[in-house]
Design a protein around this motif. Structure first.
Motif, mmCIF file in Angstrom:
data_model
loop_
_atom_site.group_PDB
_atom_site.id
_atom_site.type_symbol
_atom_site.label_atom_id
_atom_site.label_comp_id
_atom_site.label_asym_id
_atom_site.label_seq_id
_atom_site.Cartn_x
_atom_site.Cartn_y
_atom_site.Cartn_z
ATOM 1 N N ASP A 1 2.667 1.556 -3.468
ATOM 2 C CA ASP A 1 1.733 1.982 -4.528
ATOM 3 C C ASP A 1 1.397 3.465 -4.397
ATOM 4 O O ASP A 1 1.348 4.197 -5.393
ATOM 5 C CB ASP A 1 0.448 1.152 -4.459
ATOM 6 N N ALA A 2 1.162 3.905 -3.167
ATOM 7 C CA ALA A 2 0.846 5.318 -2.949
ATOM 8 C C ALA A 2 2.026 6.205 -3.329
ATOM 9 O O ALA A 2 1.849 7.277 -3.917
ATOM 10 C CB ALA A 2 0.463 5.545 -1.485
ATOM 11 N N ARG B 1 0.833 -1.208 0.000
ATOM 12 C CA ARG B 1 0.000 0.000 0.000
ATOM 13 C C ARG B 1 0.862 1.249 0.000
ATOM 14 O O ARG B 1 0.593 2.215 -0.728
ATOM 15 C CB ARG B 1 -0.922 0.001 1.223
ATOM 16 N N LEU B 2 1.894 1.235 0.821
ATOM 17 C CA LEU B 2 2.786 2.389 0.903
ATOM 18 C C LEU B 2 3.524 2.603 -0.413
ATOM 19 O O LEU B 2 3.629 3.729 -0.913
ATOM 20 C CB LEU B 2 3.797 2.187 2.040
ATOM 21 N N LYS C 1 8.167 3.701 -5.885
ATOM 22 C CA LYS C 1 7.642 2.374 -5.584
ATOM 23 C C LYS C 1 8.762 1.355 -5.491
ATOM 24 O O LYS C 1 8.853 0.591 -4.508
ATOM 25 C CB LYS C 1 6.636 1.940 -6.648
ATOM 26 N N ALA D 1 -0.955 9.499 2.022
ATOM 27 C CA ALA D 1 -1.846 9.092 0.935
ATOM 28 C C ALA D 1 -2.283 7.638 1.068
ATOM 29 O O ALA D 1 -3.382 7.274 0.653
ATOM 30 C CB ALA D 1 -1.153 9.307 -0.407
ATOM 31 N N SER D 2 -1.439 6.801 1.660
ATOM 32 C CA SER D 2 -1.764 5.377 1.788
ATOM 33 C C SER D 2 -2.817 5.120 2.855
ATOM 34 O O SER D 2 -3.456 4.065 2.859
ATOM 35 C CB SER D 2 -0.501 4.583 2.134
ATOM 36 N N THR E 1 2.386 6.892 -7.112
ATOM 37 C CA THR E 1 1.334 7.664 -7.790
ATOM 38 C C THR E 1 1.210 9.083 -7.232
ATOM 39 O O THR E 1 0.214 9.752 -7.462
ATOM 40 C CB THR E 1 -0.017 6.946 -7.655
ATOM 41 N N LEU E 2 2.219 9.539 -6.488
ATOM 42 C CA LEU E 2 2.161 10.879 -5.908
ATOM 43 C C LEU E 2 2.162 11.945 -7.005
ATOM 44 O O LEU E 2 2.870 11.824 -8.010
ATOM 45 C CB LEU E 2 3.363 11.111 -4.982
ATOM 46 N N ALA F 1 3.559 9.895 0.847
ATOM 47 C CA ALA F 1 3.029 8.573 0.504
ATOM 48 C C ALA F 1 2.374 7.920 1.715
ATOM 49 O O ALA F 1 1.345 7.246 1.596
ATOM 50 C CB ALA F 1 4.151 7.691 -0.023
#
Length: 401
Positions: A201-202, A198-199, A221, A326-327, A205-206, A323
């Motif tokens: 992926d977030a 999750r971290l 990532k 966001a996660s 996509t920042l 991130a």
């Protein structure tokens, strides 16, 4: 022949006249009692004592130290701590630049203000203990307000300077054996695999407030996955070159690291000064391939969108922290370095022994690994006892047959 003796200067013909002239001129009269001795090199030396009793006591002490081979020239220990500290630091060519500057700061901020003007012989064990206590005391209570770790670092620098003077200038190190504050046990954070993903992926996509990818979005990532699954230090990953990544054998050669001194980024050997090779999971190959394929061996694997090297503070604040937010992960105290702890926990859970984890993380020795992660290894006492019991049962059965 005696190595040390007391000499009464009043027995000389001109002593009384010298005393009279000194008093007439308002000067301190010359001392009457003198201790004379031959040092270890055979050189005749003299020391003035305040009275006969002190002269005789000094004579006995000198005779004892000369006989035991523990005599030190008093003049050598009269040098200021600041002078010896500068010599010690200039002689430490074995230190990494970052460590050298760390010692420099500790000397300037904590050691020399307290000890710089004192002679080596004036440094007392009890006074060092009081100084250590003052370092950790709060500023409201008249102390320096340092944490336990920083206090230990400052003490260690003073102790190393004093140890450097043994045995040529000091017989023993007066700083040795001082009781130090115990740092609070660090709270380790161990992410589970779904949390890592999750971290990562977030982070990948920042976007900025202008809805454009952040400076590190393209590499975030892969970088987070590499930190969490291999245990590389952040500086080691940031300094990783394309030629040191082998996708076929799934090996990474850790040969350098980034560190900063005075805001300037430098590249040097890893923390322990030793290079190492680490393995990474096959599932990371697709993540790393786009970052190394078709690129020169000396290029950095992880760079900003403009091709610049990553900077630790910038990346942590602008990429990692963003991130984490966001996660939606609620993991207090999570930092890039804590991903290293996650890697260790995953390796141990997968069955890695202490030596494997030590080599993976690049620890100086296995004891360090056990001190940090020993609690993660499962309690196998019953398992061992059961195996021993089985072997004994088999032996007894064989003997009874």
């Amino acid at each position: 022949m005696a190595r040390a003796w007391v000499y009464d200067r009043a027995t000389t013909e001109d002593f009384a006249e010298r005393v009279r002239k000194a008093k007439a001129a308002g000067r301190k009269p010359p001392g009457r009692w003198m201790v004379q001795y031959y040092d270890q090199s055979g050189k005749l030396r003299s020391e003035v004592a305040a009275n006969k009793n002190k002269a005789e006591a000094r004579r006995d002490k000198l005779a004892e130290s000369l006989a035991a081979g523990t005599y030190r020239d008093p003049a050598l220990s009269k040098v200021n701590v600041s002078e010896m500290a500068e010599k010690w630091l200039s002689a430490r060519h074995d230190l990494k630049p970052s460590t050298w500057w760390k010692y420099r700061a500790l000397l300037d901020n904590h050691v020399l203000p307290a000890w710089g003007d004192k002679s080596l012989s004036a440094v007392d064990h009890e006074d060092v203990a009081v100084w250590v206590a003052k370092l950790i005391r709060s500023k409201e209570d008249g102390g320096s307000g340092l944490g336990a770790s920083q206090t230990r670092h400052a003490y260690r620098v003073l102790a190393m300077v004093m140890e450097w003077c043994v045995p040529t200038r000091l017989l023993t190190n007066p700083a040795r054996g001082v009781k130090l504050p115990i740092p609070p046990e660090a709270e380790h954070v161990y992410l589970k695999c779904p949390q890592i993903e999750r971290l990562a992926d977030a982070a990948g996509t920042l976007r900025t407030k202008y809805n454009r990818p952040t400076a590190g979005a393209a590499v975030n990532k892969a970088l987070i996955l590499l930190l969490a699954y291999t245990g590389l230090r952040w500086g080691e990953a940031a300094a990783l070159r394309v030629g040191r990544v082998d996708l076929d054998t799934r090996r990474i050669r850790v040969a350098t690291t980034f560190y900063e001194v005075g805001g300037v980024q430098h590249e040097g050997l890893p923390k322990t000064g030793k290079k190492r090779t680490v393995a990474f999971p096959a599932s990371l190959v697709p993540e790393l391939r786009p970052l190394v394929a078709g690129r020169a061996d000396d290029e950095l694997v992880f760079t900003t969108a403009r091709g610049q090297s990553l900077r630790a503070n910038n990346w942590r604040v602008r990429e990692f922290n963003a991130a984490l937010k966001a996660s939606g992960l609620k993991v207090p105290g999570l930092t890039p370095h804590k991903l290293r702890h996650t890697a260790a926990s995953l390796a141990i859970a997968a069955g890695a022994d202490v030596k494997v984890v030590q080599l993976m993380l690049g620890h100086a020795d296995a004891a360090m690994t056990l001190n940090i992660y020993g609690h993660l290894w499962p309690d196998r006492l019953d398992e061992v006892a059961d195996v021993v019991d089985l072997r004994r049962t088999e032996a007894l059965a064989s003997m009874a047959a």
